[in-house]
Design an enzyme around this catalytic site. Structure first.
Site, PDB file in Angstrom:
ATOM      1  N   CYS A  44      96.102  38.133   8.839  1.00 35.94           N
ATOM      2  CA  CYS A  44      95.862  37.805   7.436  1.00 35.94           C
ATOM      3  C   CYS A  44      94.700  38.596   6.857  1.00 35.94           C
ATOM      4  O   CYS A  44      94.637  38.845   5.657  1.00 35.94           O
ATOM      5  CB  CYS A  44      95.599  36.310   7.280  1.00 35.94           C
ATOM      6  SG  CYS A  44      94.196  35.713   8.249  1.00 35.94           S
ATOM      7  N   GLU A 103      93.444  28.199   5.203  1.00 30.38           N
ATOM      8  CA  GLU A 103      93.165  29.597   5.542  1.00 30.38           C
ATOM      9  C   GLU A 103      94.480  30.350   5.428  1.00 30.38           C
ATOM     10  O   GLU A 103      95.329  30.281   6.319  1.00 30.38           O
ATOM     11  CB  GLU A 103      92.579  29.695   6.960  1.00 30.38           C
ATOM     12  CG  GLU A 103      91.230  29.007   7.127  1.00 30.38           C
ATOM     13  CD  GLU A 103      90.112  29.694   6.355  1.00 30.38           C
ATOM     14  OE1 GLU A 103      90.291  30.863   5.957  1.00 30.38           O
ATOM     15  OE2 GLU A 103      89.069  29.067   6.144  1.00 30.38           O
TER      16      GLU A 103
END
Length: 486
Positions: A252, A214
């Protein structure tokens, strides 16, 4: 408590023994651990708030929204669906396989390593832990050393509430992570940056360990001409939250930069200024509603992005900072150079570049020309543009007229593509991430097809062709000698 020793053989052996005992496969164990997560989140809420404020300067309301509340929601969702997720599923078989049955059985992978990030230290630890528990695995969590108070609290509450023979926390810096990666795991789940992601994947390759990465990237927000005053107001609030409201842009999945039409840019800048002031006041640092930068290294990195001469001259709002308090105020830049670091690197902070285009449709090619982001956002009601963005851009997800919200939806997978990562989780996708779906087939002896076996002849070839095409009528004809050619 969390291990700080260099040799992790004992911890891994205990986890392997716990898994081999079969107890983590029991639904009762999985439910008990998910219930324990709900308990620790509720009973240790004040400790979590304090740690998040100490490491990241997060207001307790932001902390609840982005970490405690989402973890509780995910644990409850897993509890409510656990029986359905773990149930075997019947698989269809062709008539040629008669008599037989088949099913798909979900089984846990084994001992998994979860390496979490510092920006959402509780959310990004417990989200994958929930999936790993639901799937029946044993777990090592390696939290980020960059959020030391949160790492310490994670270690203590997991030790106090969860099964220590099956779920362990190992604290430490890069050297600890490197030593952990020397060991063989059955799955590694990593959240962080691309550079460390490469290290994780290289280490995993030596043991052929499957990996979920991720990562992140530069997530663009395409902002079209918005005619309705109500729509504009809501859009500005959502853009500001999507950039500055989640860990001060250190997310993110947050908005990295905006693409808009040149003629709309002046209106957009003024509206963003207005709603930044409404959200954070004249002195954002004293509002306690914007998180601080994680440490001096990242503070200096962000200051360095702003200090490039042509970048500094593009600032149209904000730009002030306080190194002692690790605070940078929400900052807007208009058309910084596209080859500057602020437009080539993931920003990961409260700096918002706006890039202007002659036509909003040019945004599609702009996005396509760059690495695939974790998310693309489009603030537009133009269905034609929406369809083009869906069809012609590639990203982990795409959301229209909002930002970040897709992260909280249990029925949507969360994950990247290409350089923004691979593998997906949340809800059932977390369960699947930490499971192996095993094919199980059972056959009887009543019927057998002799043309499967040698010695070979042309008739068997014709029978095989018909059988593998599921052309049962032709197969019968050939068998009876009524038709001999394919």
């Amino acid at each position: 408590m969390g291990s700080i020793v260099d040799n992790f053989e004992d911890e891994l052996q205990e986890l392997r023994e716990a898994f081999d005992s079969g107890k983590t496969r029991e639904l009762s164990w999985r439910r008990s651990q998910l219930q324990a997560i709900l308990s620790l989140i509720k009973e240790r809420e004040s400790d979590i708030f304090k740690a998040l404020n100490q490491d990241l300067g997060k207001h307790h309301v932001e902390a609840y929204r982005d970490e405690i509340g989402t973890v509780a929601k995910s644990a409850k969702y897993a509890l409510g669906n656990l029986k359905k997720w773990t149930a075997s599923k019947r698989a269809k078989l062709p008539l040629a396989a008669f008599p037989s049955t088949a099913k798909l059985v979900n089984e846990p992978l084994g001992v998994v390593l979860i390496i979490s990030s510092w920006n959402f230290p509780f959310g990004l630890s417990f989200e994958p832990i929930i999936g790993a528990i639901a799937a029946g695995n044993t777990i090592i969590l390696k939290p980020s050393e960059l959020a030391p108070a949160c790492s310490s609290v994670l270690t203590k509450i997991i030790h106090d509430y969860l099964d220590n023979s099956a779920i362990k926390v190992i604290e430490g810096g890069p050297s600890v992570g490197e030593k952990l990666l020397r060991h063989k795991f059955d799955k590694i789940f990593f959240t962080g940056g691309g550079r460390v992601g490469q290290i994780v994947m290289t280490a995993a390759a030596k043991n052929l360990t499957p990996v979920t990465l991720e990562l992140g990237g530069k997530c663009p927000a395409v902002v079209d001409l918005i005619s309705s005053s109500w729509d504009r107001k809501i859009a500005m609030k959502r853009i500001i939250w999507g950039k500055f409201g989640a860990c001060a842009g250190q997310a993110c999945i947050g908005i990295d930069y905006i693409l808009t039409q040149k003629k709309f840019a002046p209106i957009l800048v003024e509206m963003l200024k207005k709603y930044i002031m409404k959200s954070f006041g004249d002195n954002p640092m004293k509002s306690n509603s914007v998180a601080k930068i994680i440490n001096k290294k990242h503070f200096s990195r962000l200051k360095g992005l702003l200090d490039e001469p042509l970048v500094k001259s593009s600032i149209v709002f904000g730009g002030s900072s306080n190194e002692e308090n690790l605070f940078i105020e929400p900052t807007i830049l208009l058309d910084p150079p596209l080859d500057s670091a602020i437009m080539t690197e993931e920003i990961f902070g409260p700096l918002l570049p706006i890039i202007t285009l002659e036509r909003i449709e040019d945004s599609v090619e702009f996005i396509r020309a760059r690495p695939k982001p974790l998310a693309v956002y489009g603030f537009t009601n133009n269905e034609k543009l929406q369809k083009r963005m869906i069809r012609e851009t590639s990203s982990g997800s795409i959301t229209f007229n909002d930002a970040i919200i897709q992260y909280a939806v249990d029925t949507l997978p969360f994950g990247g593509v290409g350089g923004s990562g691979f593998g997906r989780y949340h809800g059932k996708y977390s369960f699947e991430n930490f499971s192996h779906q095993k094919a199980v087939m059972m056959r009887g002896y009543l019927i057998d097809f002799g043309f499967r076996y040698p010695p070979w002849n042309n008739k068997k070839l014709q029978l095989l062709k018909s059988g593998l095409r599921y052309d049962y009528i032709k197969l019968v004809f050939i068998k009876l000698g009524l038709k001999s050619k394919a």
